[in-house]
Design a protein around this motif. Sequence first.
Motif, PDB file in Angstrom:
ATOM      1  N   ILE A 252       3.456 -12.287   1.503  1.00  0.00           N
ATOM      2  CA  ILE A 252       2.876 -13.614   1.641  1.00  0.00           C
ATOM      3  C   ILE A 252       1.370 -13.469   1.469  1.00  0.00           C
ATOM      4  O   ILE A 252       0.751 -12.623   2.116  1.00  0.00           O
TER       5      ILE A 252
ATOM      6  N   ASP B  18       6.526 -10.781   5.340  1.00  0.00           N
ATOM      7  CA  ASP B  18       7.415 -11.533   6.209  1.00  0.00           C
ATOM      8  C   ASP B  18       8.383 -10.566   6.891  1.00  0.00           C
ATOM      9  O   ASP B  18       9.032  -9.758   6.217  1.00  0.00           O
TER      10      ASP B  18
ATOM     11  N   SER C 190      12.390 -11.426   5.770  1.00  0.00           N
ATOM     12  CA  SER C 190      12.810 -11.236   4.380  1.00  0.00           C
ATOM     13  C   SER C 190      12.155 -10.040   3.709  1.00  0.00           C
ATOM     14  O   SER C 190      12.642  -9.557   2.696  1.00  0.00           O
TER      15      SER C 190
END
Length: 103
Positions: free
Chosen positions: A67, A60, A63
Motif C-alpha cells: 500500500i 497489508d 493480504s
Amino acid sequence: MANIEETPRKLVLKAGSTTLTLDKDSGKATLQQKMLLWNKKPVEFALSNIDDIAVKSNVDGLSGAAIHHSVLHERTGEVIVLTTEEAKDAAETVNKLRGFIGL
C-alpha cells in the motif's frame, strides 16, 4: 492517480474524499476531508510549515499487498496522508507537489 489542477500560483489535489489546495499568493495550504457523509472542518496551515512530501509504503497484514500513500510532513511533526495509490502514481503525485512547493 490523484486529480491535480495546477496553475503557476495555485495547485489543487483531489483524491477520494481529500482536497488539498496549495496557494502561493496567500502562502497557505488548505486541507479538506470528508468522513463518511460529513465534511470535516478545513485545516489551514502555512506553506512554510511543510518540510517534506514523500511516499510512505506499508504492507497489508491480511493480504500481503503493498500500500503506497503520498504523505505531507509538517515542521510540527504531524503527518497527513493525502492519497493511496499505486507506487508509480504516488511517486508522480509527490513529485508534482514537491515541485510546486520547491522542495
